[in-house]
Design an enzyme around this catalytic site. Structure first.
Site, PDB file in Angstrom:
ATOM      1  N   TYR A  95     -10.816   4.555   0.764  1.00 55.11           N
ATOM      2  CA  TYR A  95      -9.653   3.025   0.720  1.00 55.11           C
ATOM      3  C   TYR A  95     -10.999   2.291  -0.455  1.00 55.11           C
ATOM      4  O   TYR A  95     -10.295   1.879  -1.601  1.00 55.11           O
ATOM      5  CB  TYR A  95      -9.376   2.809   1.754  1.00 55.11           C
ATOM      6  CG  TYR A  95      -8.766   3.514   2.759  1.00 55.11           C
ATOM      7  CD1 TYR A  95      -8.761   5.079   3.294  1.00 55.11           C
ATOM      8  CD2 TYR A  95      -7.170   3.047   2.125  1.00 55.11           C
ATOM      9  CE1 TYR A  95      -7.984   5.316   3.742  1.00 55.11           C
ATOM     10  CE2 TYR A  95      -5.912   4.440   3.329  1.00 55.11           C
ATOM     11  CZ  TYR A  95      -6.188   5.247   4.672  1.00 55.11           C
ATOM     12  OH  TYR A  95      -5.827   5.908   4.478  1.00 55.11           O
TER      13      TYR A  95
ATOM     14  N   HIS B 295       1.316   4.813  -3.258  1.00 56.24           N
ATOM     15  CA  HIS B 295       1.313   5.380  -2.859  1.00 56.24           C
ATOM     16  C   HIS B 295       2.867   6.120  -3.757  1.00 56.24           C
ATOM     17  O   HIS B 295       2.554   7.751  -3.626  1.00 56.24           O
ATOM     18  CB  HIS B 295       1.603   6.175  -1.617  1.00 56.24           C
ATOM     19  CG  HIS B 295      -0.134   6.011  -0.871  1.00 56.24           C
ATOM     20  ND1 HIS B 295      -0.761   6.974  -1.755  1.00 56.24           N
ATOM     21  CD2 HIS B 295      -0.121   5.633   0.123  1.00 56.24           C
ATOM     22  CE1 HIS B 295      -2.334   6.703  -0.394  1.00 56.24           C
ATOM     23  NE2 HIS B 295      -1.837   5.899   0.823  1.00 56.24           N
TER      24      HIS B 295
ATOM     25  N   HIS C 191       0.764  -0.889   0.482  1.00 66.37           N
ATOM     26  CA  HIS C 191      -0.040  -0.089   0.376  1.00 66.37           C
ATOM     27  C   HIS C 191       0.913   1.037  -0.082  1.00 66.37           C
ATOM     28  O   HIS C 191       0.531   2.194  -1.021  1.00 66.37           O
ATOM     29  CB  HIS C 191      -0.680  -0.053   1.108  1.00 66.37           C
ATOM     30  CG  HIS C 191      -1.514   1.275   1.258  1.00 66.37           C
ATOM     31  ND1 HIS C 191      -3.124   1.161   0.953  1.00 66.37           N
ATOM     32  CD2 HIS C 191      -1.964   2.486   2.164  1.00 66.37           C
ATOM     33  CE1 HIS C 191      -3.343   2.506   0.845  1.00 66.37           C
ATOM     34  NE2 HIS C 191      -3.179   2.931   1.778  1.00 66.37           N
ATOM     35  N   GLU C 192       1.963   1.164   0.876  1.00 64.89           N
ATOM     36  CA  GLU C 192       2.309   2.520   0.894  1.00 64.89           C
ATOM     37  C   GLU C 192       3.566   2.148  -0.183  1.00 64.89           C
ATOM     38  O   GLU C 192       3.525   3.721  -0.360  1.00 64.89           O
ATOM     39  CB  GLU C 192       3.511   2.806   2.073  1.00 64.89           C
ATOM     40  CG  GLU C 192       2.961   2.416   3.767  1.00 64.89           C
ATOM     41  CD  GLU C 192       1.818   3.571   3.744  1.00 64.89           C
ATOM     42  OE1 GLU C 192       1.014   4.379   2.768  1.00 64.89           O
ATOM     43  OE2 GLU C 192       0.538   2.996   3.931  1.00 64.89           O
TER      44      GLU C 192
ATOM     45  N   ASP D  53      -9.530  14.796   8.520  1.00 64.83           N
ATOM     46  CA  ASP D  53      -9.540  13.350   9.043  1.00 64.83           C
ATOM     47  C   ASP D  53     -10.710  12.851   9.287  1.00 64.83           C
ATOM     48  O   ASP D  53     -10.253  11.334   9.167  1.00 64.83           O
ATOM     49  CB  ASP D  53      -8.638  13.363  10.851  1.00 64.83           C
ATOM     50  CG  ASP D  53      -7.260  13.121  10.167  1.00 64.83           C
ATOM     51  OD1 ASP D  53      -6.201  13.346  10.057  1.00 64.83           O
ATOM     52  OD2 ASP D  53      -6.756  13.053  11.942  1.00 64.83           O
TER      53      ASP D  53
HETATM   54  N1  BES Z   1      -1.884   8.285   3.854  1.00 67.58           N
HETATM   55  C1  BES Z   1      -2.152   7.321   4.881  1.00 67.58           C
HETATM   56  C2  BES Z   1      -1.633   7.427   5.927  1.00 67.58           C
HETATM   57  C3  BES Z   1      -2.410   8.707   6.631  1.00 67.58           C
HETATM   58  C4  BES Z   1      -3.985   8.617   5.652  1.00 67.58           C
HETATM   59  C5  BES Z   1      -2.985   9.332   7.597  1.00 67.58           C
HETATM   60  C6  BES Z   1      -4.099  10.354   6.142  1.00 67.58           C
HETATM   61  C7  BES Z   1      -3.272  11.020   7.681  1.00 67.58           C
HETATM   62  C8  BES Z   1      -4.059  11.104   7.087  1.00 67.58           C
HETATM   63  C9  BES Z   1      -1.614   6.039   4.798  1.00 67.58           C
HETATM   64  O1  BES Z   1      -1.558   4.843   2.947  1.00 67.58           O
HETATM   65  C10 BES Z   1      -2.716   4.534   4.562  1.00 67.58           C
HETATM   66  O2  BES Z   1      -3.470   4.670   3.863  1.00 67.58           O
HETATM   67  N2  BES Z   1      -2.464   3.443   6.205  1.00 67.58           N
HETATM   68  C11 BES Z   1      -2.833   2.503   6.378  1.00 67.58           C
HETATM   69  C12 BES Z   1      -2.072   1.582   6.033  1.00 67.58           C
HETATM   70  C13 BES Z   1      -3.022   0.814   4.865  1.00 67.58           C
HETATM   71  C14 BES Z   1      -3.026  -0.810   4.431  1.00 67.58           C
HETATM   72  C15 BES Z   1      -4.138   0.655   4.101  1.00 67.58           C
HETATM   73  C16 BES Z   1      -2.816   2.620   8.154  1.00 67.58           C
HETATM   74  O3  BES Z   1      -2.071   3.290   8.380  1.00 67.58           O
HETATM   75  O4  BES Z   1      -3.610   2.536   8.646  1.00 67.58           O
HETATM   76 ZN    ZN Z   2      -2.764   4.656   2.224  1.00 68.05          ZN
END
Ligand code: BES
Ligand code: ZN
Length: 655
Positions: free
Chosen positions: A424, A342, A338-339, A416
């Site tokens: 997602y 991005h 996932h990361e 947020d």
């Molecule tokens: N970019 C996000 C994290 C985020 C989103 C931070 C909005 C602050 C504000 C990151 O890519 C993400 O989605 N992380 C997920 C993991 C993913 C496998 C769905 C998480 O942290 O759970």
């Molecule tokens: Zn993400």
């Protein structure tokens, strides 16, 4: 494409400040591994209104940020200067920056002459605009502005950890989390995702510590100073949205995975991290095979202490991740997929504002599943698609209808609040629907082109719709009608062309779940040891149809049988444990409280912490006192991102 060396020269020539900081650098110059910038990076941009920033980029905009900051663990502050390169329209008299909770000491021009500045009224979400009067300039000139400032100990982006909060226990630790609008709590700049900036940094830290950033590291060993400090220098020559500026400082060690990938973490975690992420190089190669060259040079992971509030954060060149993904069996590595994804969706093509968050996360979730499919096979990818779809169904039931649209209006709200499974999973389901209708080959060709055409540019729902109509639909009216593009983007819920994914691996799981949960069979009949993590998650997520809020679906005896037979009191996989604790809380199952307490006081990942406290809170006279007492113990270890969310639910414990 330019040959590599020529590209490097032109990338460096882009920022005058950069060559200055390079010249000042004592160590031999580090050869850049960054590919040249494509033309799309410099084509003009139309800035849409960003309700989460005070900046007026159409008047004056920040192009480059040069940080010179010292990390002081005693006072929990970063202090020093941010030198901003600003370009302005003829006649512009001021530039507006975003700040929140910063101590601004002075603002000067390049010659050290003070510039007038004013801090506006503080908004609890947005912070304060910092308006700086520009010195006189000639059209086209880069104007330098030097902001001398310090962060506050409670800066929302930063967490200052004591040695006891780290794995090693000997050294303190600091890390930043910029997304969505927290960079302004440690860097005074225009903090809007559409306003891309290159950056460079000199970070001074205590001698025993190392600094890493979402950038090229120019001084791998740091530069020693007489006062026992160490300075590390960095540069990011690709323009990035400011939420991707990231820093971590601690007792960090590195292990290489392959020529361009590796892991950073505390020394005691290094071997486990290296083993868990052994396939990260294959993931990068698979991703490039799908949607084009990786644009950021190296791809490394930084495994943080357990208080990291997210699963992962896609900081360029250096994904930040929670240690709770190290399961020991690579079962949770889709987070890395996932990361990594991005690096295209988000870091190359970036949501222009937080109303368009789905363009980052929906595309990334789709791409993540494609990487998983390429590296681990279709079965595994399909299991993860089904789990995502299931959580989307639950989210659709619980959210207000207007928040189930992909394109959001978050004016007056914290960005947020857009961080739901709509962005997602509805976003991913949308792209899967298009893929199914036009065929994978055609869809992939479009998506690859979309990343190329829009690399280093802000993206909106409207621009996305135009791109897909111009380059995929191409005037085919019947196809356009079948896709229902506008309905997906602008209407609540799921359009009727969405199709639920299925996985054969879950058929046996569902049979076993019915036998245990509905028909009250023995837990010994569950073929648990033969299941992978995704099957276990599916099993624990089983709920009776039409379950009423607050109703039980298990007896105490069944709970005890389940806990004992599956050895859940000793479960080490964070996702599986989370699934079990949700069941336990909903049944007020007292025997699970020690494990619950231990989990909530040993990590601060908001995705686990907030739902568990929410479930406790829903259990009234049993759950609320428990929530309050666990939170009083856990809160000092959490990052501000996590405490901010839990405070709103449980309240702040009395000091
Ligand atoms: N970019 C996000 C994290 C985020 C989103 C931070 C909005 C602050 C504000 C990151 O890519 C993400 O989605 N992380 C997920 C993991 C993913 C496998 C769905 C998480 O942290 O759970
Ligand atoms: Zn993400």
């Amino acid at each position: 494409m330019l040959p590599r060396a020529a590209g490097l020269v032109s990338a460096l020539a882009l920022t005058a400040a950069l060559s200055v900081s390079l010249a000042a650098c004592q160590q031999p110059e580090v050869k850049s591994d960054m590919p040249p910038l494509p033309a799309s990076a410099t084509a003009p941009v139309v800035y849409p209104k960003d309700v989460h920033s005070y900046a007026q980029p159409q008047v004056a905009r920040v192009k480059h940020v040069a940080l010179d900051l010292t990390a002081d663990f005693a006072t929990k502050t970063l202090s020093g200067t941010a030198t901003l390169d600003v370009t302005a329209e003829p006649g512009a008299t001021q530039v507006i920056l975003d700040t929140r909770n910063l101590d601004i000491r002075s603002v000067k021009d390049a010659e050290g002459k003070p510039l007038a500045f004013a801090l506006g009224t503080a908004d609890p979400i947005l912070g304060q605009p910092l308006t700086v009067t520009l010195p006189t300039f000639t059209p086209g000139q880069v104007i330098k502005i030097v902001v001398d400032y310090a962060t506050r100990p409670d800066a929302a982006a930063l967490q200052w950890l004591t040695p006891a909060q780290t794995a090693g226990g000997q050294q303190p630790f600091l890390f930043s989390q910029g997304q969505a609008i927290l960079t302004r709590t440690w860097v005074p700049t225009q903090d809007s995702p559409g306003i891309r900036q290159t950056y460079s940094a000199k970070i001074t830290v205590p001698e025993a510590l190392k600094a890493v950033m979402s950038a090229e590291m120019l001084t791998p060993d740091g530069e020693k100073a007489a006062d026992g400090t160490h300075a590390y220098r960095f540069r990011m020559t690709n323009p990035v949205p400011p939420y991707l500026i990231a820093l971590a400082v601690g007792d960090l060690a590195f292990a290489s995975e392959d020529g361009r990938t590796g892991v950073w973490t505390e020394p005691s975690r290094l071997a486990a991290a290296k083993a868990e992420f052994a396939e990260v190089g294959q993931m990068v190669t698979a991703a490039e095979g799908l949607y084009g060259p990786y644009a950021w040079g190296r791809y490394d992971l930084l495994i943080l202490p357990p208080s990291f509030p997210f699963g992962g954060m896609e900081n360029p060149r250096l994904t930040f991740a929670t240690p709770t993904v190290i399961a020991g069996d690579k079962s949770l590595v889709s987070l890395v997929a996932h990361e990594l994804a991005h690096s295209w969706s988000g870091n190359l093509v970036t949501n222009a504002t937080w109303n368009e968050f789905w363009l980052n996360e929906g595309f990334t979730t789709y791409f993540q599943n494609r990487i998983m499919e390429a590296v681990y096979g279709n079965d595994r990818a399909q299991q993860e698609r089904v789990l995502g779809w299931d959580s989307l169904q639950a989210e659709l039931k619980s959210l207000p209808e207007l928040d189930t649209r992909l394109h959001l209006d978050l004016a007056g709200r914290d960005p947020d609040e857009g961080m739901t499974d709509i962005a997602y999973e509805k976003g991913a389901a949308f792209l899967e629907t298009i893929e199914r209708i036009v065929g994978r080959e055609r869809f992939d060709a479009w998506l690859k082109g979309y990343f190329e055409r829009n690399a280093f540019r802000p993206m909106t729902s409207a621009l996305f719709l135009k791109d897909i109509r111009d380059h995929l639909v191409k005037g085919d009216g019947a196809l356009d009608a079948r896709l229902k593009l506008d309905e997906w983007v602008y209407q609540p819920g799921l359009p009727d062309n969405a199709v639920a994914p299925t996985s054969n691996a879950f058929t046996a799981v569902d049979t076993a779940a019915r036998a245990f949960f509905a028909d009250r069979g023995p837990a010994s009949a569950i073929p648990w040891s033969g299941w992978n993590t995704q099957q276990r998650q599916r099993f624990l997520g089983w709920r009776p149809a039409n379950l009423r809020d607050g109703a039980d679906w298990l007896t105490n005896q069944q709970l005890a049988d389940l806990e004992k037979t599956l050895n859940l009191a000793n479960e080490g996989n964070s996702e599986v444990l989370f699934g079990w604790l949700q069941i336990a809380i909903a049944h007020r199952y007292q025997a699970a409280v020690p494990k619950l307490t231990q989990f909530l006081t040993s990590m601060g990942r908001r995705k686990f912490v907030l739902p568990l406290f929410t479930s406790l809170w829903a259990e009234g006279d049993w759950g609320r006192p428990l929530a309050t007492s666990i939170y009083a113990r856990a809160r000092p270890g959490y990052h501000p991102v996590t405490t901010g969310s839990v405070d709103a639910l449980v309240g702040r414990p009395a000091a």
